[in-house]
Design an enzyme around this catalytic site. Structure first.
Site, mmCIF file in Angstrom:
data_model
loop_
_atom_site.group_PDB
_atom_site.id
_atom_site.type_symbol
_atom_site.label_atom_id
_atom_site.label_comp_id
_atom_site.label_asym_id
_atom_site.label_seq_id
_atom_site.Cartn_x
_atom_site.Cartn_y
_atom_site.Cartn_z
ATOM 1 C CG HIS A 27 1.033 -9.797 -13.398
ATOM 2 N ND1 HIS A 27 2.253 -10.039 -12.800
ATOM 3 C CD2 HIS A 27 0.364 -8.982 -12.544
ATOM 4 C CE1 HIS A 27 2.316 -9.391 -11.652
ATOM 5 N NE2 HIS A 27 1.175 -8.735 -11.466
ATOM 6 C CG HIS A 29 -3.202 -9.206 -8.596
ATOM 7 N ND1 HIS A 29 -2.477 -9.808 -7.593
ATOM 8 C CD2 HIS A 29 -2.288 -8.633 -9.418
ATOM 9 C CE1 HIS A 29 -1.181 -9.598 -7.796
ATOM 10 N NE2 HIS A 29 -1.040 -8.893 -8.904
ATOM 11 C CG ASP A 139 0.880 -13.068 -5.002
ATOM 12 O OD1 ASP A 139 1.695 -13.838 -5.519
ATOM 13 O OD2 ASP A 139 0.826 -11.853 -5.250
ATOM 14 N N GLY A 171 2.797 -7.460 -2.907
ATOM 15 C CA GLY A 171 2.950 -6.454 -1.857
ATOM 16 C C GLY A 171 4.140 -5.553 -2.113
ATOM 17 C CG HIS A 198 4.220 -8.857 -7.781
ATOM 18 N ND1 HIS A 198 3.488 -9.968 -7.471
ATOM 19 C CD2 HIS A 198 3.372 -8.025 -8.431
ATOM 20 C CE1 HIS A 198 2.247 -9.815 -7.915
ATOM 21 N NE2 HIS A 198 2.146 -8.641 -8.502
ATOM 22 C CD GLU A 201 4.621 -3.249 -8.921
ATOM 23 O OE1 GLU A 201 4.804 -4.072 -7.988
ATOM 24 O OE2 GLU A 201 3.486 -2.863 -9.268
ATOM 25 C CG ASP A 278 -0.765 -5.628 -11.703
ATOM 26 O OD1 ASP A 278 -0.918 -6.640 -11.001
ATOM 27 O OD2 ASP A 278 -0.015 -4.691 -11.382
HETATM 28 N N1 ADE Z 1 -0.794 -6.975 -5.598
HETATM 29 C C1 ADE Z 1 -1.695 -6.629 -6.510
HETATM 30 N N2 ADE Z 1 -1.153 -5.850 -7.453
HETATM 31 C C2 ADE Z 1 0.147 -5.689 -7.108
HETATM 32 C C3 ADE Z 1 1.235 -4.985 -7.674
HETATM 33 N N3 ADE Z 1 1.099 -4.286 -8.805
HETATM 34 N N4 ADE Z 1 2.416 -5.033 -7.037
HETATM 35 C C4 ADE Z 1 2.555 -5.741 -5.909
HETATM 36 N N5 ADE Z 1 1.571 -6.426 -5.339
HETATM 37 C C5 ADE Z 1 0.369 -6.400 -5.930
HETATM 38 ZN ZN ZN Z 2 0.563 -7.801 -9.739
#
Ligand code: ADE
Ligand code: ZN
Length: 318
Positions: A27, A29, A139, A171, A198, A201, A278
């Site tokens: 996970h 980005h 994504d 997002g 995702h 969260e 992340d």
């Molecule tokens: N894009 C990048 N990081 C994210 C996160 N933590 N939650 C949702 N979208 C994301």
């Molecule tokens: Zn993420």
């Protein structure tokens, strides 16, 4: 000297133990990995003060704005290639042997860029790091809706044989429920792509249930699953791991503090868990640091840390 406090690390050899563990980040980005120094390489006119000002945020919507600011700096295939190089250098230094890196393909289209030349450039960079096995997750931005996600999936399908392993949604889950994307996920699966999402969260366990219902086989974050014992059972039975990113959750305000974070309770519930960084630059972290937090804050034993690392290899899509 009397009264002096000497800081003795609780586990002096922990860092080397964690570094040596074979592990993957599932996970992670690309856009969120741009460190201030790399940002300056991309745009030398930006002062460090200006960069830190733009990277400073509070709350989840503030975080998304900072993420968009960083994303806009990636204005060419060469810029994406540099971001990839710097990220893979960092992973190499942490002895990370695998990474399934999310590319915000939805943001590329939103910026009016073409995905194909960008992907060509990042792929060319990744082959320079043969010691790290890299897969790419495309994504879409969920709050932009299904129509905007369709071309993301179309390109992911086209590039599947070139290293795109999965399709996902990022997002704002509150403004783009997973259930909108059921048809798209079916299409992606039929095309041979793996599915992640995702969820759970910033929204509750219902959001994770929706992600599971549309076919996600890994859940980004998923921490709110802790509030739904039946959902925990489903995740266990279907062997669906949660990609847990503690520093991210504290920084975005998804949890109030590390002490309020459910990592330990999720682990003890028997749900499969992997750790992720992340957006390491936006959360001032690394994968190694997330493992260190698991050890020092959540009391993970050496054996449990070994299991976490083994999970990260086991639950790779590629
Ligand atoms: N894009 C990048 N990081 C994210 C996160 N933590 N939650 C949702 N979208 C994301
Ligand atoms: Zn993420």
């Amino acid at each position: 000297m009397a009264g002096e406090i000497t800081l003795i690390p609780a586990q002096p050899d922990l860092h080397e133990f964690l570094r040596a563990l074979p592990k993957a980040d599932l996970h992670l980005h690309l856009e969120g990995s741009l460190e201030p120094a790399t940002i300056q390489e991309l745009d030398p006119s930006l002062s460090l003060d200006a960069i830190h000002g733009n990277l400073h945020y509070t709350g989840f919507s503030g975080f998304l704005k900072a993420y968009i600011w960083v994303g806009r700096l990636l204005d060419s295939p060469a810029a994406y290639a540099l971001a990839t190089r710097r990220l893979l250098e960092s992973l190499g230094a942490q002895n990370v042997c695998g990474a399934e890196i999310t590319l915000s393909a939805g943001m590329i289209l939103w910026k009016g860029q073409r995905i194909e030349p960008i992907f060509e450039a990042i792929r060319a960079e990744a082959v320079r790091f043969p010691e790290i096995s890299v897969g790419w997750i495309f994504d879409a931005i969920r709050q932009f809706g299904v129509k905007a996600a369709e071309p993301v999936l179309a390109v992911a399908k086209e590039l599947r044989r070139d290293g795109v392993v999965a399709f996902g949604l990022g997002g704002d889950e509150e403004r783009g429920p997973a259930e909108w994307f059921g048809g798209l996920y079916r299409d992606a699966r039929e095309a041979g792509l793996h599915l992640t999402c995702h969820a759970g969260e910033t929204a509750g366990p219902h959001s994770v249930r929706q992600a599971v219902d549309i076919g996600a086989r890994r859940i980004g974050h998923g921490i709110r699953s802790i509030d739904d014992p039946e959902l925990l059972r489903i995740l266990r039975e279907r062997d669906i791991p949660l990609e847990v990113c503690p520093s991210s959750n504290v920084c975005t305000g998804a949890v109030a503090s590390l002490s309020a974070h459910p990592l330990r309770r999720l682990w003890d519930s028997g749900v499969p868990v992997v750790l992720g960084a992340d957006d390491p630059a936006l959360f001032s972290t690394t994968l190694l640091r997330e493992y260190t937090i698991a050890a020092e804050h959540f009391g993970f034993s050496r054996e449990e840390l070994r299991q976490l690392a083994a999970n990260s290899l086991r639950y790779r899509f590629a």
